[in-house]
Write a protein that holds these residues in place. Sequence first.
Motif, PDB file in Angstrom:
ATOM      1  N   ASP A 251       0.847  -1.196   0.000  1.00 33.19           N
ATOM      2  CA  ASP A 251       0.000   0.000   0.000  1.00 33.19           C
ATOM      3  C   ASP A 251       0.881   1.244   0.000  1.00 33.19           C
ATOM      4  O   ASP A 251       1.873   1.315   0.732  1.00 33.19           O
ATOM      5  N   ARG A 252       0.521   2.216  -0.815  1.00 35.31           N
ATOM      6  CA  ARG A 252       1.322   3.436  -0.935  1.00 35.31           C
ATOM      7  C   ARG A 252       0.707   4.524  -0.066  1.00 35.31           C
ATOM      8  O   ARG A 252      -0.339   5.075  -0.403  1.00 35.31           O
ATOM      9  N   TYR A 253       1.369   4.840   1.025  1.00 35.41           N
ATOM     10  CA  TYR A 253       0.890   5.889   1.916  1.00 35.41           C
ATOM     11  C   TYR A 253       1.732   7.142   1.720  1.00 35.41           C
ATOM     12  O   TYR A 253       2.957   7.076   1.597  1.00 35.41           O
ATOM     13  N   TRP A 254       1.060   8.266   1.693  1.00 36.50           N
ATOM     14  CA  TRP A 254       1.708   9.518   1.318  1.00 36.50           C
ATOM     15  C   TRP A 254       2.911   9.827   2.200  1.00 36.50           C
ATOM     16  O   TRP A 254       3.945  10.309   1.722  1.00 36.50           O
ATOM     17  N   GLN A 256       4.944   7.816   3.732  1.00 37.27           N
ATOM     18  CA  GLN A 256       6.099   6.974   3.422  1.00 37.27           C
ATOM     19  C   GLN A 256       6.785   7.454   2.138  1.00 37.27           C
ATOM     20  O   GLN A 256       8.019   7.495   2.053  1.00 37.27           O
ATOM     21  N   ILE A 257       5.993   7.827   1.135  1.00 38.33           N
ATOM     22  CA  ILE A 257       6.559   8.341  -0.118  1.00 38.33           C
ATOM     23  C   ILE A 257       7.330   9.632   0.140  1.00 38.33           C
ATOM     24  O   ILE A 257       8.451   9.818  -0.351  1.00 38.33           O
ATOM     25  N   GLU A 258       6.750  10.516   0.938  1.00 44.54           N
ATOM     26  CA  GLU A 258       7.427  11.779   1.238  1.00 44.54           C
ATOM     27  C   GLU A 258       8.688  11.552   2.062  1.00 44.54           C
ATOM     28  O   GLU A 258       9.684  12.268   1.914  1.00 44.54           O
ATOM     29  N   THR A 259       8.656  10.546   2.929  1.00 45.50           N
ATOM     30  CA  THR A 259       9.852  10.216   3.720  1.00 45.50           C
ATOM     31  C   THR A 259      10.992   9.780   2.799  1.00 45.50           C
ATOM     32  O   THR A 259      12.137  10.220   2.953  1.00 45.50           O
ATOM     33  N   ALA A 464       0.436  12.971  13.906  1.00 48.40           N
ATOM     34  CA  ALA A 464       0.795  13.890  12.823  1.00 48.40           C
ATOM     35  C   ALA A 464       0.178  13.478  11.496  1.00 48.40           C
ATOM     36  O   ALA A 464      -0.198  14.328  10.690  1.00 48.40           O
ATOM     37  N   ILE A 465       0.095  12.173  11.251  1.00 46.67           N
ATOM     38  CA  ILE A 465      -0.478  11.720   9.979  1.00 46.67           C
ATOM     39  C   ILE A 465      -1.956  11.371  10.116  1.00 46.67           C
ATOM     40  O   ILE A 465      -2.567  10.855   9.190  1.00 46.67           O
ATOM     41  N   ASP A 466      -2.502  11.638  11.328  1.00 48.94           N
ATOM     42  CA  ASP A 466      -3.929  11.423  11.582  1.00 48.94           C
ATOM     43  C   ASP A 466      -4.322   9.974  11.326  1.00 48.94           C
ATOM     44  O   ASP A 466      -5.298   9.679  10.627  1.00 48.94           O
TER      45      ASP A 466
END
Length: 758
Positions: A251-254, A256-259, A464-466
Amino acid sequence: MSRIQDDPVEAYHHYLRKGDYRKAARTLEYLISQYPKDIEPVLTIIDLAVNRLWEPELARKWLLRLIRMRTSWMDYALLGKVEAELDNLHRAREYLSTAKILQKKHPKVLLDKKNPRELIREVEDTIKYREALKLRQELETETAGKVRAARPEKAPVKRTVSRSKQATAKKADKPSRTSAGEPSPPLTVRIEIPVCRVPVKVEPPADILTALAGAATTSLDELRLLIDYHVLTIRSGFDELLCLSAMNDVDRYWYQIETVKKVLKRFHGRVLLGDEVGLGKTIEAGMLIKEYLLRGMARNVLILTPASLVSQWQEEMKMKFGIPFLSTDSPDFAKNPEAFWKQRFLIASLGTAKGERNTPLVLEQFYDLVVVDEAHHLRNRTTKAWKLVNQIQKRFIFLLTATPVQNNLIELFNLITLLKPGQFKTEKVFRQEYVARGNLKKPAHREKLQELLREVMIRNTRSAIDLKLPKRFAATLSLEPSALERKIYEDVGARLKTLNLKKPMLNMLLREAGSSPFALRESLLKLRGDDGLGDLIAMIDRLEETSKGKALLELVQKSPAEKKIIFTQFRKSMDYVTALLERRGVPFATFRGDMTARAKDEAIVRFKADIPILVSTESGGEGRNLQFCNTIINFDLPWNPMRIEQRIGRLHRIGQTRDVFIFNLSIRGTIEDYIMEILDSKINMFEMVIGEIEPILGHLEEERDFDDLILDIWMRSADKEGMKEQFGKLGDELAAAKQSYLKTQTLDREIFGEDYEI
């Protein structure tokens, strides 16, 4: 030359780091001359010639030597490609043909990244391309020659043949004779063909016409260079991640991609990933590893992790990122440790790597990327683990831990020193500037400290990521066994203590006994010959049903339309469960590790579509997302609570919209029953966030695997009372470890707050 002769291996790595590949090649040639039977430097110089220097002549020289040292289809295929690049197309086809024959004889010999068809197709394409290039050159040469031959020195004179001279022309068609009697050359008459000019008007769109008018002609080589340029442009910008299209079932979570983007852009390959538990630090690390490999920024990777996580990391890297890591759990490691540490992709237990035998072998290598999971184990600079990681030759390093600080701020200084030496100068300066006097846990100049930490650390938090997960509810059914079941279990325990069996075998037999007598029977048959085992097998054969089987059917028949996953560790227990369901007419699908990838996919599709039950072995926790189901039945229980948590994590994770229900089946008086009692009553495991059990176990004073602790309790206990007492002590230790973990969380929040998220 003296440097090479003194220490050729060190000299090779020195030149490699400097980018002086030609000197590195000369060093390898010297090394081969000293050790002519060693295949490793030959492989290395071939890799250097092909991937760094790109000198086909040098590569061919050593490939020819390599195929005399061993017979491998991959070597012949690569040699075919090199010969094609040298325009020796006949030899290239011969070597390719040999490669195809050998590959059919040895189909199990695979490559790191490509399958055999891809490599062979790549060689075929190279040969075809070189043939086409050669043909084009020949045609161009031939055409140029014809043009020069046909070009007259003077403009031709137009002649018109009149009707009166046609007879003369006909005679001229017949060959005349010279004075020597030889036929004279025929008289050639040029006849002009009338041309009709038809006006044609083409009006393409103005923008296309303008683009075409200003465009220059482009060769195939120039087009290839243009494509490479655009690829490099994408890679250099880090705005588009290459790994996203190369992951499976992730699963692509925003966040993790930004990290990953932030690590690439700002941290230059040295970072502390300190996300709170349950947010997927392993996935972030896997994405980064894949990204660095795809971009050519790393060629070899070493992952160091606690022993209990080695297999989990290996499974995740293979299934989700397609990277075939070798691990210290592999039999190849025990057979040849020297060769093991030279492999490209390694996952090693930190405890194994820091051992006296392996430390020198690890330090000999140069790793492009080192990843350390549960990096809080490196908090003390005086330990062998810290010294090992500090001394490893490496370009990039990722440290992963949800609890960067456990006892005091000096631990943080030690971790950051591994990443970026000098970030806090010396320990003395760090104490003076950033630690409150008289209290090692309290930061001074917190804002300045956090500013420096932002240069080496990312810490995502659930708030922070709700992130909001649904609740989970667990019920453990401690079942009373039948008289025959109790007799079998007690006799097995007594008999095993009299046999001289190794710990791994004891561990398996006891876990099988806790799972089902039918799983145990299979192993007892293999041990048959020892006194008493035949009687045990006979008792199992008389057993028709079990207490677990009855309880399982009751659970399945409640809300029969609701989807449920039944987990078990052993194939024979699975066979027993599926036989029960068949007799009751309950439809089900199965998921086992030995199934093909296609069969596994089909099982999940059927389960999601119209089958209410999935019966799965441990491989069901291999990265499949099963959030469409919200009920787990643990027919048996792994001894290690992290394995139990992995099962739950397949359902209770981001994307789950309903509350999750967990049912654990155990037989009263068994080892599994004691384990569930301490996990449930002492630390309330099933109420914790996914991922918290890992740091809690890390706070135990014992550094051994949890499985080993359980087996030692069984071996030390003379009777049930003794076992109950020993498990009570372990429960108290777990409760203390949980309290220590909670204090650590409080300390981390005080130091870091939420100032490091992406």
